[in-house]
Motif scaffolding. Sequence first.
Motif, PDB file in Angstrom:
ATOM      1  N   ARG A   1      -3.181 -13.958 -47.483  1.00 36.27           N
ATOM      2  CA  ARG A   1      -3.000 -12.721 -48.255  1.00 36.27           C
ATOM      3  C   ARG A   1      -4.248 -12.358 -49.038  1.00 36.27           C
ATOM      4  NH1 ARG A   1       0.240 -13.686 -53.206  1.00 36.27           N
ATOM      5  NH2 ARG A   1      -1.812 -14.503 -53.707  1.00 36.27           N
ATOM      6  N   ASP A   2      -4.862 -13.335 -49.687  1.00 39.26           N
ATOM      7  CA  ASP A   2      -6.035 -13.049 -50.515  1.00 39.26           C
ATOM      8  C   ASP A   2      -7.209 -12.547 -49.670  1.00 39.26           C
ATOM      9  OD1 ASP A   2      -4.448 -13.853 -52.605  1.00 39.26           O
ATOM     10  OD2 ASP A   2      -5.561 -15.703 -53.018  1.00 39.26           O
ATOM     11  N   ILE A   3      -7.401 -13.127 -48.503  1.00 42.18           N
ATOM     12  CA  ILE A   3      -8.478 -12.654 -47.616  1.00 42.18           C
ATOM     13  C   ILE A   3      -8.173 -11.251 -47.111  1.00 42.18           C
ATOM     14  CG2 ILE A   3      -9.552 -12.984 -45.359  1.00 42.18           C
ATOM     15  CD1 ILE A   3      -9.469 -16.018 -45.909  1.00 42.18           C
ATOM     16  N   LEU A   4      -6.958 -11.026 -46.649  1.00 40.95           N
ATOM     17  CA  LEU A   4      -6.610  -9.695 -46.141  1.00 40.95           C
ATOM     18  C   LEU A   4      -6.723  -8.642 -47.241  1.00 40.95           C
ATOM     19  CD1 LEU A   4      -3.637 -10.596 -43.796  1.00 40.95           C
ATOM     20  CD2 LEU A   4      -5.959  -9.932 -43.122  1.00 40.95           C
ATOM     21  N   ASN A   5      -6.289  -8.974 -48.436  1.00 39.31           N
ATOM     22  CA  ASN A   5      -6.411  -8.017 -49.539  1.00 39.31           C
ATOM     23  C   ASN A   5      -7.870  -7.703 -49.852  1.00 39.31           C
ATOM     24  OD1 ASN A   5      -3.652  -7.824 -49.805  1.00 39.31           O
ATOM     25  ND2 ASN A   5      -3.532  -9.096 -51.633  1.00 39.31           N
ATOM     26  N   GLN A   6      -8.741  -8.690 -49.694  1.00 36.33           N
ATOM     27  CA  GLN A   6     -10.168  -8.468 -49.967  1.00 36.33           C
ATOM     28  C   GLN A   6     -10.804  -7.548 -48.926  1.00 36.33           C
ATOM     29  OE1 GLN A   6     -12.940 -11.763 -51.056  1.00 36.33           O
ATOM     30  NE2 GLN A   6     -13.913 -11.226 -49.116  1.00 36.33           N
ATOM     31  N   ILE A   7     -10.460  -7.725 -47.660  1.00 39.75           N
ATOM     32  CA  ILE A   7     -11.158  -6.967 -46.616  1.00 39.75           C
ATOM     33  C   ILE A   7     -10.494  -5.651 -46.235  1.00 39.75           C
ATOM     34  CG2 ILE A   7     -12.233  -9.032 -45.654  1.00 39.75           C
ATOM     35  CD1 ILE A   7     -10.212  -8.679 -43.280  1.00 39.75           C
ATOM     36  N   CYS A   8      -9.218  -5.472 -46.543  1.00 37.91           N
ATOM     37  CA  CYS A   8      -8.546  -4.237 -46.114  1.00 37.91           C
ATOM     38  C   CYS A   8      -9.220  -2.956 -46.616  1.00 37.91           C
ATOM     39  CB  CYS A   8      -7.066  -4.261 -46.480  1.00 37.91           C
ATOM     40  SG  CYS A   8      -6.073  -5.149 -45.240  1.00 37.91           S
ATOM     41  N   PRO A   9      -9.750  -2.907 -47.833  1.00 36.47           N
ATOM     42  CA  PRO A   9     -10.458  -1.686 -48.225  1.00 36.47           C
ATOM     43  C   PRO A   9     -11.658  -1.381 -47.315  1.00 36.47           C
ATOM     44  CG  PRO A   9      -9.893  -2.958 -50.166  1.00 36.47           C
ATOM     45  CD  PRO A   9      -9.581  -3.827 -48.973  1.00 36.47           C
ATOM     46  N   GLU A  10     -12.359  -2.403 -46.856  1.00 34.69           N
ATOM     47  CA  GLU A  10     -13.479  -2.177 -45.931  1.00 34.69           C
ATOM     48  C   GLU A  10     -12.975  -1.797 -44.542  1.00 34.69           C
ATOM     49  OE1 GLU A  10     -17.040  -4.663 -46.122  1.00 34.69           O
ATOM     50  OE2 GLU A  10     -15.997  -5.785 -47.720  1.00 34.69           O
ATOM     51  N   VAL A  11     -11.919  -2.443 -44.092  1.00 33.99           N
ATOM     52  CA  VAL A  11     -11.326  -2.126 -42.787  1.00 33.99           C
ATOM     53  C   VAL A  11     -10.847  -0.678 -42.779  1.00 33.99           C
ATOM     54  CG1 VAL A  11      -9.409  -2.647 -41.219  1.00 33.99           C
ATOM     55  CG2 VAL A  11     -10.709  -4.523 -42.264  1.00 33.99           C
ATOM     56  N   ALA A  12     -10.304  -0.218 -43.894  1.00 34.46           N
ATOM     57  CA  ALA A  12      -9.791   1.153 -43.985  1.00 34.46           C
ATOM     58  C   ALA A  12     -10.878   2.193 -43.731  1.00 34.46           C
ATOM     59  CB  ALA A  12      -9.145   1.384 -45.352  1.00 34.46           C
ATOM     60  N   LYS A  13     -12.136   1.837 -43.977  1.00 35.89           N
ATOM     61  CA  LYS A  13     -13.249   2.767 -43.773  1.00 35.89           C
ATOM     62  C   LYS A  13     -13.754   2.763 -42.330  1.00 35.89           C
ATOM     63  CE  LYS A  13     -14.806   1.738 -48.445  1.00 35.89           C
ATOM     64  NZ  LYS A  13     -15.858   1.062 -49.222  1.00 35.89           N
ATOM     65  N   MET A  14     -13.276   1.820 -41.512  1.00 32.86           N
ATOM     66  CA  MET A  14     -13.756   1.681 -40.132  1.00 32.86           C
ATOM     67  C   MET A  14     -12.811   2.352 -39.147  1.00 32.86           C
ATOM     68  SD  MET A  14     -14.572  -2.321 -39.803  1.00 32.86           S
ATOM     69  CE  MET A  14     -15.653  -3.159 -40.915  1.00 32.86           C
ATOM     70  N   GLU A  15     -13.376   2.719 -38.026  1.00 30.51           N
ATOM     71  CA  GLU A  15     -12.546   3.174 -36.921  1.00 30.51           C
ATOM     72  C   GLU A  15     -12.108   1.959 -36.127  1.00 30.51           C
ATOM     73  OE1 GLU A  15     -14.027   6.338 -34.540  1.00 30.51           O
ATOM     74  OE2 GLU A  15     -14.938   7.336 -36.262  1.00 30.51           O
ATOM     75  N   GLY A  16     -11.053   2.138 -35.357  1.00 38.51           N
ATOM     76  CA  GLY A  16     -10.563   1.084 -34.487  1.00 38.51           C
ATOM     77  C   GLY A  16      -9.229   0.539 -34.963  1.00 38.51           C
ATOM     78  N   PRO A  17      -8.446   0.056 -34.022  1.00 34.87           N
ATOM     79  CA  PRO A  17      -7.136  -0.481 -34.375  1.00 34.87           C
ATOM     80  C   PRO A  17      -7.242  -1.848 -35.032  1.00 34.87           C
ATOM     81  CG  PRO A  17      -7.570  -0.861 -32.068  1.00 34.87           C
ATOM     82  CD  PRO A  17      -8.721  -0.035 -32.590  1.00 34.87           C
ATOM     83  N   VAL A  18      -6.119  -2.311 -35.498  1.00 33.69           N
ATOM     84  CA  VAL A  18      -5.963  -3.673 -36.012  1.00 33.69           C
ATOM     85  C   VAL A  18      -5.131  -4.424 -34.976  1.00 33.69           C
ATOM     86  CG1 VAL A  18      -4.858  -5.067 -37.807  1.00 33.69           C
ATOM     87  CG2 VAL A  18      -6.155  -3.010 -38.427  1.00 33.69           C
ATOM     88  N   LEU A  19      -5.548  -5.637 -34.666  1.00 33.11           N
ATOM     89  CA  LEU A  19      -4.803  -6.468 -33.723  1.00 33.11           C
ATOM     90  C   LEU A  19      -4.262  -7.682 -34.469  1.00 33.11           C
ATOM     91  CD1 LEU A  19      -7.198  -6.419 -30.630  1.00 33.11           C
ATOM     92  CD2 LEU A  19      -5.434  -4.766 -31.269  1.00 33.11           C
TER      93      LEU A  19
END
Length: 159
Positions: free
Chosen positions: A15-33
């Motif tokens: 959870r802590d890792i996903l919470n840290q990177i999700c704001p950066e992922v939100a700025k990228m194109e492409g799906p999540v797998l």
Amino acid sequence: MTRLDNFISRMTSQRDILNQICPEVAKMEGPVLELGLGNGRTFHHLRERLPGRRIVVFDREVGAHASSIPEAENIVLGDIRETAIRFIGIDAALVHADIGTGYEDRDAVISTWLPDLIARLLRIGGFAVSGTPLDHPLLQRLPPPPSVPLGRYFISRRV
């Protein structure tokens, strides 16, 4: 460490890792797998953190809680090692894999194919988050948040 404490540590780290990177992922194109839907907790978390993002899940069968099951077109059933190959080149922004078994011999086998598969699924700059180490020349390991014990959960970026 008891198995319960181990599970709690793994989930908290995830959870802590996903919470840290999700704001950066939100700025990228492409799906999540999501490699391994399981009971759907992580899928549900990602859906909340990345609203509107396509999240494709892979597993042998759907066994998730009803509130944590994606749309039928975003569920891929079968052996992950075989089914995810069809998605190579999709340029995912994030690939999350929590498919370790807790048995060293079985996880050693997973480690022979998972890093290369993830590297080939990700876009350049995309993130890989995994319960097992991802040693691959195209994946640069990143330090986890301070709350995550070293070696507990892993984060990498596609170079």
